[in-house]
Design a protein around this motif. Structure first.
Motif, PDB file in Angstrom:
ATOM      1  N   ASN A  17    -101.368 -10.796  25.315  1.00 35.25           N
ATOM      2  CA  ASN A  17    -102.915 -10.489  25.542  1.00 35.25           C
ATOM      3  C   ASN A  17    -103.125  -9.927  26.903  1.00 35.25           C
ATOM      4  O   ASN A  17    -103.764  -9.146  27.309  1.00 35.25           O
ATOM      5  N   PHE A  22    -105.750  -7.552  23.674  1.00 35.99           N
ATOM      6  CA  PHE A  22    -105.368  -8.615  22.561  1.00 35.99           C
ATOM      7  C   PHE A  22    -104.292  -7.745  21.668  1.00 35.99           C
ATOM      8  O   PHE A  22    -104.543  -6.555  21.109  1.00 35.99           O
ATOM      9  N   ASP A  23    -102.998  -8.517  21.591  1.00 36.43           N
ATOM     10  CA  ASP A  23    -102.013  -7.952  20.377  1.00 36.43           C
ATOM     11  C   ASP A  23    -101.278  -6.757  20.947  1.00 36.43           C
ATOM     12  O   ASP A  23    -100.408  -6.577  20.116  1.00 36.43           O
ATOM     13  N   HIS A 141     -98.038  -8.702  15.306  1.00 34.82           N
ATOM     14  CA  HIS A 141     -98.285  -8.161  16.639  1.00 34.82           C
ATOM     15  C   HIS A 141     -97.356  -8.187  17.631  1.00 34.82           C
ATOM     16  O   HIS A 141     -96.120  -8.839  17.441  1.00 34.82           O
ATOM     17  N   ASP A 143     -97.256  -8.153  21.291  1.00 32.24           N
ATOM     18  CA  ASP A 143     -97.485  -8.261  22.651  1.00 32.24           C
ATOM     19  C   ASP A 143     -96.592  -9.370  23.058  1.00 32.24           C
ATOM     20  O   ASP A 143     -96.416  -9.593  24.354  1.00 32.24           O
ATOM     21  N   ASN A 144     -95.808  -9.926  22.282  1.00 36.62           N
ATOM     22  CA  ASN A 144     -94.859 -10.984  22.839  1.00 36.62           C
ATOM     23  C   ASN A 144     -93.243 -10.313  22.639  1.00 36.62           C
ATOM     24  O   ASN A 144     -92.622 -10.493  23.515  1.00 36.62           O
ATOM     25  N   THR A 186    -100.378 -20.848  16.694  1.00 36.79           N
ATOM     26  CA  THR A 186    -100.830 -19.469  16.761  1.00 36.79           C
ATOM     27  C   THR A 186    -101.884 -18.826  15.482  1.00 36.79           C
ATOM     28  O   THR A 186    -102.949 -18.355  15.522  1.00 36.79           O
ATOM     29  N   ARG A 190    -105.457 -17.971  15.616  1.00 34.62           N
ATOM     30  CA  ARG A 190    -105.803 -16.508  15.035  1.00 34.62           C
ATOM     31  C   ARG A 190    -106.934 -16.626  13.967  1.00 34.62           C
ATOM     32  O   ARG A 190    -107.979 -15.913  13.761  1.00 34.62           O
ATOM     33  N   ARG A 237    -111.891 -18.800  21.674  1.00 34.89           N
ATOM     34  CA  ARG A 237    -110.661 -19.717  21.862  1.00 34.89           C
ATOM     35  C   ARG A 237    -110.761 -20.845  22.959  1.00 34.89           C
ATOM     36  O   ARG A 237    -110.063 -22.042  22.727  1.00 34.89           O
ATOM     37  N   GLY A 263    -101.310 -15.738  25.455  1.00 37.73           N
ATOM     38  CA  GLY A 263    -101.212 -15.588  24.066  1.00 37.73           C
ATOM     39  C   GLY A 263    -102.310 -16.253  23.252  1.00 37.73           C
ATOM     40  O   GLY A 263    -103.392 -16.117  23.765  1.00 37.73           O
ATOM     41  N   ALA A 264    -101.883 -17.246  22.314  1.00 30.44           N
ATOM     42  CA  ALA A 264    -102.793 -17.992  21.755  1.00 30.44           C
ATOM     43  C   ALA A 264    -103.123 -19.427  22.305  1.00 30.44           C
ATOM     44  O   ALA A 264    -103.948 -20.039  21.895  1.00 30.44           O
TER      45      ALA A 264
HETATM   46  N1  HSE Z   1    -101.681 -11.758  20.820  1.00 26.84           N
HETATM   47  C1  HSE Z   1    -101.275 -12.909  19.996  1.00 26.84           C
HETATM   48  C2  HSE Z   1    -102.617 -13.880  19.776  1.00 26.84           C
HETATM   49  C3  HSE Z   1    -100.190 -13.579  20.514  1.00 26.84           C
HETATM   50  O1  HSE Z   1    -103.309 -14.003  20.761  1.00 26.84           O
HETATM   51  O2  HSE Z   1    -102.907 -14.307  18.723  1.00 26.84           O
HETATM   52  C4  HSE Z   1     -99.831 -14.764  20.088  1.00 26.84           C
HETATM   53  O3  HSE Z   1     -98.707 -15.322  20.539  1.00 26.84           O
END
Ligand code: HSE
Length: 314
Positions: A17, A22-23, A141, A143-144, A186, A190, A237, A263-264
């Motif tokens: 992120n 995000f993602d 996703h 992004d990782n 996660t 989400r 979050r 991330g999350a």
């Molecule tokens: N982009 C994802 C999230 C990463 O924020 O849910 C989760 O590792």
């Protein structure tokens, strides 16, 4: 034909992120990672013979395991004349927000790729690894996965045909990362997200993402600082992470360009000038230690980051 019988790949952790992407945006955290060994097997298909390290309880049924699912995707697409036997050594804590499931998936496909007669290019490996990530978080996703595979700060556009772009990071910048010893799934982080975004927040978030990326390309630290704010995801979050507000305020107070959730979560990260990174880390650590939370911490230079690679073979 590759003569290798086995290969071990190291796949780094990552921070997804980066506040405003995000993602789709993430950076590799080379200080820790997973090691995955894949061997040729006479038994067709994919088997997982061991999961070790800081793993907790992970499924060894390949269809239920992130690395197993990624390797199955590769196996089904390429139909090699041998099966794969895999051993996973977890170096990334689960539920930490440091891309542990992505690293296992990336490590698996990078190690297996070294055994193939005609190895795949990274964009194809990315797609296989994405199948694994879906098992862990319930969504595809990137992004990782992308930073773990490519290294550095990486933007990915698209799911079916992902386009990956490594973004330059100004040389003065270091990533400061602090992992409080808590578990956050996660899926849960989400599930709480609202499905709709108010128009004003959409405008801010788009401006911030564009500002952040352009700031990275032009070495504009002021632009990076001004745009380093997640107005969509972080507000929803932060309640999941005890101490978040205090850590963020401390980071900014110590001079960080920005601070957000990795991330999350629950890992938190900041970007800071190299000259201030130590102070920023101390400032972020203090409220967590005061609350009795143990932490791991790293300061990372993103420029030399290589992404996943084979580290041993035979
Ligand atoms: N982009 C994802 C999230 C990463 O924020 O849910 C989760 O590792």
């Amino acid at each position: 034909m590759s003569a290798l019988r086995w290969a071990t790949a190291f796949a780094p952790a990552s921070s997804g992120n980066v506040a405003i992407g995000f993602d789709i945006l993430g950076f590799a955290v080379d200080a820790l990672g997973d090691r995955v060994t894949v061997s040729r097997s006479e038994r067709p298909g994919v088997t997982i013979s061991a999961v070790s390290g800081i793993a907790g309880e992970l499924p060894t049924d390949p269809a239920q395991n992130t690395a197993g699912r990624a390797l199955l995707a590769l196996y089904e697409a390429l139909a090699p004349e041998f099966g794969f036997e895999m051993r996973i050594e977890k170096g990334i804590p689960l539920g930490s927000g440091l891309g542990g499931s992505a690293a296992s998936a990336v490590g698996a496909v990078v190690a297996a790729n070294a055994l193939l007669k005609s190895p795949c290019e990274k964009p194809e490996l990315l797609k296989f690894a994405m199948q694994g990530e879906a098992v862990a978080s319930g969504s595809m996703h990137v992004d990782n996965i992308a930073p773990s595979l490519y290294g550095g700060l990486v933007l990915t556009v698209g799911i079916e045909q992902p386009r990956v772009k490594r973004i330059p990071v100004p040389s003065a910048i270091r990533a400061v990362i602090i992992h409080p010893h808590m578990f956050l799934a996660t899926r849960q982080a989400r599930a709480i997200l609202k499905r709709e975004v108010p128009l004003a927040d959409f405008v801010w978030q788009t401006a911030n993402l564009a500002g952040f990326i352009s700031g990275c390309y032009t070495d504009d630290l002021d632009m990076i600082r001004a745009s380093f704010e997640d107005v969509v995801i972080e507000p929803q979050r932060q309640a999941l992470i005890p101490g978040f507000a205090a850590v963020r305020a401390a980071a900014i107070g110590a001079g960080a360009l920005g601070c957000s959730i990795s991330g999350a979560g629950p890992t938190l990260f900041a970007w800071a000038l190299e000259t201030q990174a130590g102070e920023v880390l101390e400032a972020m650590r203090a409220p967590l230690l005061a609350a009795g939370t143990q932490v791991d911490e790293w300061i990372v230079d993103l420029r030399g980051s290589e992404g996943a690679r084979v580290v041993a073979s035979g």
